[in-house]
Design an enzyme around this catalytic site. Structure first.
Site, PDB file in Angstrom:
ATOM      1  N   ASP A 117       0.832  -1.205   0.000  1.00 42.36           N
ATOM      2  CA  ASP A 117       0.000   0.000   0.000  1.00 42.36           C
ATOM      3  C   ASP A 117       0.869   1.260   0.000  1.00 42.36           C
ATOM      4  OD1 ASP A 117      -2.346   1.737   0.513  1.00 42.36           O
ATOM      5  OD2 ASP A 117      -3.302  -0.126   1.129  1.00 42.36           O
ATOM      6  N   HIS A 152      -4.085   6.027   2.331  1.00 41.52           N
ATOM      7  CA  HIS A 152      -4.795   4.787   1.998  1.00 41.52           C
ATOM      8  C   HIS A 152      -4.372   3.626   2.894  1.00 41.52           C
ATOM      9  CE1 HIS A 152      -5.827   1.195  -0.422  1.00 41.52           C
ATOM     10  NE2 HIS A 152      -6.766   1.956  -0.976  1.00 41.52           N
ATOM     11  N   SER A 336     -11.155  -1.781  -1.803  1.00 40.98           N
ATOM     12  CA  SER A 336      -9.976  -2.073  -0.984  1.00 40.98           C
ATOM     13  C   SER A 336     -10.370  -2.209   0.484  1.00 40.98           C
ATOM     14  CB  SER A 336      -8.915  -0.986  -1.152  1.00 40.98           C
ATOM     15  OG  SER A 336      -9.394   0.265  -0.755  1.00 40.98           O
TER      16      SER A 336
END
EC number: 3.4.21.-
Length: 387
Positions: A117, A152, A336
């Protein structure tokens, strides 16, 4: 003939035609004698970026002429373009936090979850009660301590392992450990070579750590004849690592699940949204739909993914600097998130039954569902529940 060679990715050929003099990032898949190919790359003024431990490949930059010349060697099986991938997360349009009740009373204790990520911010809900960040590796900028210049990775880490230090938000598996590989930059983009390297690192770590799961919350719109991402993922699964991937945010049209969600052996998770109770749940419009181009039924399941509250990040923070986070929490949507929730679910199932194999876990996840009344290419087996 130049540009016709079948060992060259079709997409790469287009770049070679447009960049006759410029170097192009590629991944070279090698049958044998890696040292010989490395030597040829270097003698062609190429720059090697990564060597991989668990698949026979290197990533590098080469001129079109050098790429074409390398295919003449029998030791080279295929040369793939170093694509860029996208994360599967968007900003939410309205505020509606979602709490998922874990009726098993399990917390993911002693289970490690790998994430490829944007990094992870040292958020109080991840480090103050218990440091859930077991490992951090930065393949983008080379920092040796956790940070997240996009947010994120921190958001997903919170979905998995937030521990209610500052408020009542808790991850599905708050006692699990996060193994974070930063392979995506501040814009949410990442090179295929970095992603493959990240998985490569996690595979090598798994033999002497508690890492049992890898979460892949991104997608690459690629279909090379030989796919290095598919090769490394199948290697991970062969070593008893469970791999969970997002179905992507390209719905609602069919054939909209890209790599790695289109790989049969992974647990591919689509997104669902609810307005109050399970009866109101439906597959999110943005969630990727199957089938895949090779006629595999995907996604496998769906999970909550819309308007979810989790941890925010100070995206300006760098290791060794002071941090000034404006708000500890934020609300986002995307498949996600669904993948992170299912990865955490896998962690609590492994805590309960450590002997589960990737194939076993996929069966367990698919059985732990209720139908939303939609077709199998939208919902898979249905919505994963914790009851």
């Amino acid at each position: 003939m130049f540009f016709i060679n079948r060992k060259i990715d079709a997409h790469l050929k287009q770049f070679m035609k447009l960049n006759i003099k410029n170097k192009i990032p590629v991944i070279i898949l090698i049958k044998s004698n890696t040292n010989k190919i490395k030597s040829k790359v270097l003698s062609s003024n190429g720059k090697i970026k990564w060597e991989y431990e668990n698949i026979s490949a290197i990533s590098c930059e080469l001129s079109p002429m050098s790429i074409d010349a390398l295919t003449e060697y029998p030791e080279v099986s295929f040369i793939c373009y170093d694509y860029k991938g996208n994360l599967c997360l968007t900003n939410a349009h309205k505020i509606m936090g979602t709490n998922i009740i874990n009726v098993y009373g399990l917390t993911g204790k002693n289970i490690g979850i790998g994430l490829i990520d944007t990094g992870v911010y040292p958020h109080p809900d991840l480090i103050n009660k218990r440091n859930t960040i077991a490992y951090f590796k930065d393949l983008i900028n080379g920092f040796d301590k956790p940070y997240d210049d996009n947010g994120h990775g921190t958001f997903l880490s919170g979905c998995i392992a937030a521990n209610k230090y500052t408020t009542n938000i808790e991850g599905i598996a708050p006692d699990s450990s996060i193994y974070m590989i930063k392979a995506f930059d501040t814009t949410g983009k990442g090179f295929l070579s970095d992603v493959v390297k990240g998985i490569d690192i996690l595979i090598s770590m798994s033999s002497n750590t508690n890492l049992r799961i890898i979460t892949l919350p991104f997608e690459f719109d690629i279909s090379p004849i030989i796919n290095p991402l598919e090769l490394i993922i199948k290697t991970a699964i062969s070593k008893n690592i469970i791999v969970v991937a997002a179905a992507g945010n390209n719905g609602p049209q069919s054939f909209s699940i890209n790599c790695p969600g289109n790989i049969e052996e992974v647990i591919t998770v689509g997104g669902a949204e609810c307005s109050g109770n399970i009866k109101s749940c439906k597959v999110a419009s943005y969630s990727g739909r199957g089938p895949t181009t090779n006629k595999i039924t995907k996604p496998d399941v769906v999970m909550l993914s819309s308007n979810i509250t989790s941890l925010s990040s100070d995206t300006t923070y760098l290791p060794g600097k002071s941090s000034h986070i404006a708000s500890f929490y934020t609300i986002k949507s995307g498949t996600s998130i669904a993948a992170a929730f299912v990865a955490a679910y896998c962690a609590i199932m492994l805590e309960k039954t450590p002997t589960l194999t990737p194939k076993d876990m996929k069966s367990v996840v698919c059985l732990s569902t209720i139908s939303l009344g939609e077709n199998k290419y939208s919902q898979g087996k249905g919505l994963v529940t914790f009851t």
